[in-house]
Motif scaffolding. Structure first.
Motif, PDB file in Angstrom:
ATOM      1  N   LYS A  30      -0.889  -1.063   9.007  1.00  0.00           N
ATOM      2  CA  LYS A  30       0.298  -1.830   8.643  1.00  0.00           C
ATOM      3  C   LYS A  30      -0.046  -2.619   7.386  1.00  0.00           C
ATOM      4  N   ASN A  31       0.902  -2.680   6.485  1.00  0.00           N
ATOM      5  CA  ASN A  31       0.704  -3.485   5.281  1.00  0.00           C
ATOM      6  C   ASN A  31       1.304  -4.843   5.596  1.00  0.00           C
ATOM      7  N   ASP A  32       0.490  -5.702   6.167  1.00  0.00           N
ATOM      8  CA  ASP A  32       0.982  -6.980   6.677  1.00  0.00           C
ATOM      9  C   ASP A  32       1.331  -7.934   5.534  1.00  0.00           C
TER      10      ASP A  32
ATOM     11  N   GLY B 264      -2.096  -8.289   4.140  1.00  0.00           N
ATOM     12  CA  GLY B 264      -2.307  -7.019   3.459  1.00  0.00           C
ATOM     13  C   GLY B 264      -2.679  -5.949   4.462  1.00  0.00           C
ATOM     14  N   PRO B 265      -3.333  -4.852   4.014  1.00  0.00           N
ATOM     15  CA  PRO B 265      -3.579  -3.729   4.913  1.00  0.00           C
ATOM     16  C   PRO B 265      -4.440  -4.088   6.130  1.00  0.00           C
ATOM     17  N   VAL B 266      -3.940  -3.726   7.314  1.00  0.00           N
ATOM     18  CA  VAL B 266      -4.714  -3.866   8.539  1.00  0.00           C
ATOM     19  C   VAL B 266      -4.773  -2.509   9.231  1.00  0.00           C
TER      20      VAL B 266
ATOM     21  N   ALA C 187      -8.377  -4.504   6.934  1.00  0.00           N
ATOM     22  CA  ALA C 187      -8.999  -3.403   6.196  1.00  0.00           C
ATOM     23  C   ALA C 187      -9.603  -3.949   4.908  1.00  0.00           C
TER      24      ALA C 187
ATOM     25  N   MET D 134      -6.677   0.565   1.128  1.00  0.00           N
ATOM     26  CA  MET D 134      -6.731  -0.394   0.035  1.00  0.00           C
ATOM     27  C   MET D 134      -6.175   0.236  -1.248  1.00  0.00           C
TER      28      MET D 134
ATOM     29  N   GLU E  97      -2.373   0.369  -0.906  1.00  0.00           N
ATOM     30  CA  GLU E  97      -1.731  -0.923  -0.656  1.00  0.00           C
ATOM     31  C   GLU E  97      -0.402  -1.130  -1.397  1.00  0.00           C
TER      32      GLU E  97
ATOM     33  N   GLU F 233       4.050   1.037   3.777  1.00  0.00           N
ATOM     34  CA  GLU F 233       4.532  -0.031   4.662  1.00  0.00           C
ATOM     35  C   GLU F 233       3.758   0.039   5.963  1.00  0.00           C
ATOM     36  N   SER F 234       3.718   1.247   6.554  1.00  0.00           N
ATOM     37  CA  SER F 234       2.916   1.423   7.767  1.00  0.00           C
ATOM     38  C   SER F 234       2.573   2.901   7.923  1.00  0.00           C
TER      39      SER F 234
END
Lengths: 227, 455
Positions: free
Chosen positions: A119-121, A125-127, A148, A194, A197, A201-202
């Motif tokens: 998920k791009n929180d 950011g990316p998780v 991430a 990364m 990014e 979105e997900s």
């Protein structure tokens, strides 16, 4: 890792639709080193049957359609096809689904189903997300989330935090997953996130199928950020 | 960035002091600092004149000496001018109390102030905040001193996005005898943010633990926070508000629907050794424990009690909070039993929890804690002390603290919170051994240490 021209093209082409079709998503992932099943995209029964005949085992076929994001809900996946007639029969049905002009024919890999997601929180950011996979993931909601990119130690700590941990390590005489292969996949994936990014979105890699030997991305869905 | 101008100013100007309203925020701030803090305080109002027989300066420019801190409590639209005057005067930093910025839609006005300050290298807290309370140094809260409860001077640096929560938490800290090095409400955080506070408190010798009340981060700010937190040598505790899941956009993925905002926050904090407190009560316990023991543990707890019941209650609470109660080594049990007083040698239960019974004396407790501390299966000891037992003396706190200091393994004590037991509590506290006022509180302190592994 850098984005290859092919990766950039896949994303640019998919941007108007808002998400990347499974075959292209898999290409994107394979480019960065993730394992994917052998497969072809075709609208020809002939080609599909040749693929089945050339392989050692059953195949799975899936509709490739810009109108179908969640395939299970449209019965757009058929697994365990062993003979040419069944193949042709199901292929015909899939090709009649909305927006479907081609099908993805793949070797069928069996093993433990795992969800590897991202998920791009907004805040972080990316998780990366890891948990038992399959169609019921939301029911069990058994997931571990990490920022991430992750390290191999993070992947082990993710598995250790899951309710389904015994499934990963093997229980009741059933073999577990190849943790080395899974770790490598999740670490590689997290680094690719990364690079992605600005775009994603997900992402659902669900399922990733893990055997005692390897891990392959059996299905992939990349949702893009709205530009 | 050196923020001592904000947290330990030697001179300050309070801008916006009213000549007619005694309870105006600026007046409250001026009065309390002028009368009660070791900071030279100047009141500023464009009209000039005097207030309580002290001069009112028309502008900061008129103040005869250099000024460290400006506290700005004028209407939002006047703030840019005032900030500009402060910069011209060479004031080192500001607390902007005034509201009426981004929180009420005036994002541009806020940006104007932030940009001007950034260009001039002029740090400020706020706007829309209570600002800073540093015991014995400065207090910019516009709450009358007689109305708020101040925690004593201590070693917790507390940072809050909400001024109200900050004041409330200060009451709780005070109630538990926990002191703060500074408490800061950062409001709209247009200049100084959580990450800056980590930097400041990390180098601040008076601070041992940095605690945050966080409602949410701006875009990607959580990632910056984690990077700083990870590099910080001091333990960080967070209390998160806004845990309910927000709606996820339609046609999204399974992952997006499962990785809601709060789950992401919580798991990432855990991944990076930031101790997340579930409640205000936990926050208090965590701060106290981590100020004594900054290093992590695996969470293998040994429990010593003088009552079997308390041992069981503690063991249950440990289970609930993810702590293990491993068996103690046979050699440890043998060593302890051989040294127990004859009255309890046969009746003490030397399992984990260890039950020394109500007939034990100080020496039995010291022996048990000493040898449990040497057991490799354990990395934290809880001592549940019920001073009702006649064999327990008033010196047990001080004596047990010396054992713990000698053995070097974290010891956490529970002593009922009663005035008559204060001598025991102080015996621990003065030797930097954390004391909880409930069994659950003691377990929460152990949970705090499990925020990261021992290395």
């Amino acid at each position: 890792m850098v984005m290859t021209a092919q990766m950039q093209k896949i994303i640019a082409d998919a941007q108007p639709m808002g998400w990347i079709l499974e075959p292209q998503a898999k290409k994107l992932l394979a480019d960065s080193g993730l394992g994917i099943p052998e497969g072809i995209v075709t609208d020809s029964f002939d080609t599909a049957q040749k693929f089945l005949a050339a392989g050692a085992g059953p195949v799975v076929i899936k509709a490739v359609s810009a109108d179908i994001v969640h395939k299970t809900e449209h019965q757009a996946v058929v697994t365990g096809i062993q003979d040419p007639d069944t193949l042709a029969q199901h292929m015909e049905r899939l090709l009649s689904l909305k927006g479907c002009s081609q099908v993805l024919v793949e070797e069928m890999v069996s093993g433990i189903e795992i969800l590897v997601g991202a998920k791009n929180d907004v805040q972080f950011g990316p998780v990366v997300v890891l948990g038992p996979g399959g169609t019921g993931v939301e029911l069990y909601n058994d997931t571990a989330i990490r920022l991430a990119p992750v390290t191999p130690a993070d992947v082990y700590s993710m598995v250790d935090s899951l309710g389904a941990k015994p499934v990963f390590y093997g229980f009741r005489s059933r073999p577990g997953v190849n943790m080395e292969a899974l770790t490598q996949m999740v670490v590689t994936f997290s680094h690719q996130l990364m690079d992605l990014e600005p775009h994603f979105e997900s992402i659902d890699l669900n399922p990733v199928i893990c055997t005692p030997d390897r891990c392959v991305v059996a299905d992939a869905r990349i949702m893009l950020l709205k530009k | 960035m050196d923020l001592s101008c904000l947290f330990r100013p030697s001179s300050m100007a309070v801008i916006g002091v009213s000549t007619s309203h005694d309870s105006h925020p600026a007046n409250v701030i001026y009065n309390k600092n002028h009368l009660r803090y070791p900071v030279q305080t100047f009141a500023v109002n464009p009209k000039g004149g005097s207030l309580n027989r002290e001069p009112l300066y028309r502008s900061v420019a008129d103040i005869e000496i250099p000024v460290d801190l400006a506290v700005i409590a004028v209407r939002a639209r006047f703030v840019p001018d005032v900030v500009s005057q402060c910069i011209d005067k060479g004031i080192k930093g500001a607390v902007i109390i005034s509201g009426g910025f981004a929180e009420s839609g005036s994002k541009d006005l806020q940006n104007q102030v932030a940009d001007m300050a950034a260009r001039a290298d002029f740090p400020f807290v706020g706007p829309n905040c209570l600002g800073i309370y540093s015991p014995d140094a400065v207090d910019t809260f516009f709450l009358p001193g007689e109305r708020i409860i101040h925690p004593k001077k201590g070693n917790i640096g507390f940072v809050s996005q909400s001024g109200g929560v900050l004041v409330d938490q200060m009451v709780k800290f005070a109630g538990e005898g926990i002191g703060v090095s500074s408490a800061v409400s950062i409001g709209n955080k247009a200049c100084l943010r959580e990450t800056d506070m980590i930097d400041w408190f990390e180098q601040d010798l008076a601070t041992r633990v940095i605690a945050f009340y966080i409602e949410g981060f701006d875009c990607r700010e959580g990632r910056d926070f984690i990077k700083r937190a990870e590099a910080c040598s001091k333990p960080i505790v967070v209390l998160k508000a806004g845990k309910t899941a927000r709606g996820i956009a339609a046609a999204s993925s399974h992952t997006a629907s499962m990785a809601g905002d709060y789950r992401v926050f919580s798991q990432i904090m855990q991944q990076h050794c930031v101790a997340e407190a579930d409640t205000e009560y936990e926050l208090t316990s965590f701060c106290e424990a981590l100020s004594c023991y900054p290093k992590g543990i695996f969470g293998n707890v040994g429990i010593v009690s003088v009552s079997g019941g308390h041992g069981v209650v503690a063991a249950d609470a440990c289970g609930h909070h993810g702590l293990d109660i491993p068996r103690i080594a046979a050699a440890t049990a043998d060593t302890i039993r051989a040294r127990l007083s004859p009255e309890i040698q046969q009746i003490a239960a030397l399992d984990n929890p260890v039950d020394l019974t109500g007939s034990c004396v100080d020496a039995d407790i010291l022996t048990s804690v000493r040898h449990l501390s040497r057991d490799r299966n354990l990395d934290c000891i809880l001592a549940l002390l019920l001073p009702y037992s006649p064999g327990i003396s008033a010196d047990i706190g001080a004596k047990l603290s010396q054992v713990a200091r000698n053995e070097g393994k974290p010891l956490i004590a529970y002593v009922p919170k009663e005035d008559k037991y204060k001598i025991i509590t102080e015996g621990f506290a003065l030797n930097k051994i954390p004391v909880a006022s409930s069994v659950e509180g003691a377990v929460l302190m152990a949970k705090a240490l499990k925020r990261c592994r021992p290395w």
